[in-house]
Design an enzyme around this catalytic site. Structure first.
Site, mmCIF file in Angstrom:
data_model
loop_
_atom_site.group_PDB
_atom_site.id
_atom_site.type_symbol
_atom_site.label_atom_id
_atom_site.label_comp_id
_atom_site.label_asym_id
_atom_site.label_seq_id
_atom_site.Cartn_x
_atom_site.Cartn_y
_atom_site.Cartn_z
ATOM 1 N N ALA A 1 42.462 27.776 37.547
ATOM 2 C CA ALA A 1 41.279 26.919 37.512
ATOM 3 C C ALA A 1 40.694 26.821 38.917
ATOM 4 O O ALA A 1 41.315 27.267 39.897
ATOM 5 C CB ALA A 1 41.648 25.527 37.016
ATOM 6 N N LYS A 2 39.527 26.287 39.025
ATOM 7 C CA LYS A 2 38.939 25.994 40.340
ATOM 8 C C LYS A 2 37.884 24.914 40.171
ATOM 9 O O LYS A 2 37.280 24.818 39.104
ATOM 10 C CB LYS A 2 38.290 27.255 40.933
#
Ligand code: NAD
Length: 424
Positions: A113-114
């Site tokens: 994720a980011k």
């Protein structure tokens, strides 16, 4: 056709398309079936939030933020939060996918994720940063979670912001939940060894690659672009292994010394100079462009994206590139690097020491126990070396560069796990 070459975007490569280009090559070599390809090519979830924050002057500003979850096939998603004025959704998508591949390469049970918020952290007061971090956390309280999605620092954020994030999340849930975020201050459940973990991993990767190339560290030279957390630690630890660091650089320019830069001294100078090398005396000042193409054995880009491109790749003289930064080499430069016979330890392998020790932080939080620094370093080094060997073996088996080999290892693992878990 399944594996379509993406169209280039203006003169700077679109980071998501650049990531996909490598993904496509590896997917084709692996013979990835269409179902799995379609699952992995798109993020699982993309959340866009707009959070109002009261600024110090009393006015309310609305900030746009993102959290992209690329994949949760291997486990809860993991990835940093970037606060920057120019952060954009495609960049966050690319960084989220890179996190999936990175966690898979080092074989830790996380997806990717980011996050990002469009803001200028350097022009904001501590109070404004705190209110923004808390507002962003509130907006994403249902997305984050120690078994769901675990943020961490990235550009523009650090332990301070992670402490606020943990506190806000804990308040909303009604109990202290350390494991919701990593990269916290030591007193708040952070791990020993986390600060230097990425630079240490870069050094371990560099040593492993030099060994394969028959290079003696004590007779080798290197330059490091970027003298922040990753670059300065990589420089220090490589110098300790005998590598002569001829040049280092940061936003203020590059600094060169034929006899080798005294890294300890340069770090001390930087620490006493607001984190910058500006004005550093015991070296000759050169440009950042010159540093990248200088005559050395090892080049470590540890600053920003897209610094090795078709504009300078022809002039690169190093035999080995170890990517401390995320995405420092543009997709279009890959072929020329390969033709020149330069070995690249790609970002998703070389800088994965950071997420590895973040994983250790999460494990320690969940155990309610603290490991010693020796334990952290020894385990992280073993994981880095094993991962390097896995990727090297794949590069030999498929006769491909290390970058594509790293994608092959990662995609293969995620695809296999997906098959076992099953789709809908
Ligand atoms: P940082 O902010 O501590 O340091 C960045 C350094 O790069 C600074 O010295 C800055 O002056 C320099 N810099 C910025 N632009 C430059 C330019 N155009 N030319 C030369 N130098 C420039 O950041 P960091 O944590 O060291 O991260 C560096 C890179 O490593 C980023 O790409 C980041 O995504 C990646 N990375 C960091 C970690 C981590 O644990 N910190 C983990 C994985 C990957």
């Amino acid at each position: 056709m399944l594996y379509k070459e993406p169209a280039p975007i203006k003169d700077r490569e679109n980071p998501f398309e650049s990531m996909m280009s490598r993904f496509n090559i590896a997917a084709e070599i692996l013979g990835l079936d269409e179902e799995v390809y379609n699952v992995l090519k798109t993020p699982t979830r993309q959340v866009i939030v707009n959070v109002p924050v009261t600024m110090d002057d009393g006015k309310v500003r609305v900030f746009e933020g993102y959290r992209v979850i690329h994949s949760t096939i291997l486990g809860p998603s993991k990835g940093g939060v970037r606060f920057a004025p120019d952060v954009f959704l495609d960049e966050v998508k690319a960084l989220a996918a890179w996190m999936t591949w990175k966690c898979a390469v080092v074989d830790i049970p996380y997806g990717g994720a980011k996050g990002g918020v469009i803001c200028d952290p350097f022009s904001m007061s501590a109070g404004e940063m705190e209110r923004l971090t808390r507002a962003y956390t509130q907006a994403l309280v249902d997305t984050f979670g120690p078994d769901q999605d675990i943020p961490a620092p990235d550009m523009g954020t650090g332990p301070r912001e992670m402490a606020w994030l943990m506190d806000e999340y804990s308040r909303m849930k009604g109990s202290t939940i350390h494991a919701v975020v990593t990269g916290k201050p030591l007193v708040l459940g952070g791990s020993l060894g986390r600060v230097e973990a990425t630079g240490r991993g870069v050094m371990v990767s560099a040593m492993a690659a030099m060994d394969k190339l028959g290079m003696d560290p004590a007779k080798s030279t290197a330059v490091i672009q970027g003298f922040g957390n990753v670059g300065a630690w990589a420089a220090k630890l490589m110098a300790e292994r005998g590598v002569k660091i001829l040049g280092v650089s940061d936003v203020s320019g590059a600094y060169w010394n034929d006899k080798g830069i005294d890294i300890e001294e340069a770090i001390e100078y930087k620490n006493n100079n607001k984190g910058r090398l500006e004005g550093y005396q015991n070296a000759e000042k050169i440009s950042n462009d010159e540093l990248l193409v200088s005559k050395v054995d090892v080049l470590v880009p540890a600053a920003v994206e897209d610094v090795i491109t078709i504009k300078n790749v022809d002039q690169i003289q190093a035999r080995l590139i170890v990517e401390g930064a995320n995405g420092p080499t543009s997709y279009k430069a890959d072929n020329i690097i390969n033709e020149k016979g330069i070995m690249v330890v790609p970002d998703i392998l070389a800088n994965s020491g950071g997420v590895t020790v973040s994983y250790f932080e999460w494990v320690q939080n969940r155990m309610g126990f603290k490991w010693t620094l020796d334990r952290v370093n020894e385990r992280a080094e073993r994981i880095m070396n094993e991962s390097f060997e896995r990727v090297y073996a794949a590069s030999q088996k498929y006769n491909v560069p290390m970058r594509i080999a790293a994608y092959i290892v990662a995609i293969d693992k995620v695809a296999m796990t997906y098959k076992y878990r099953g789709g809908f």
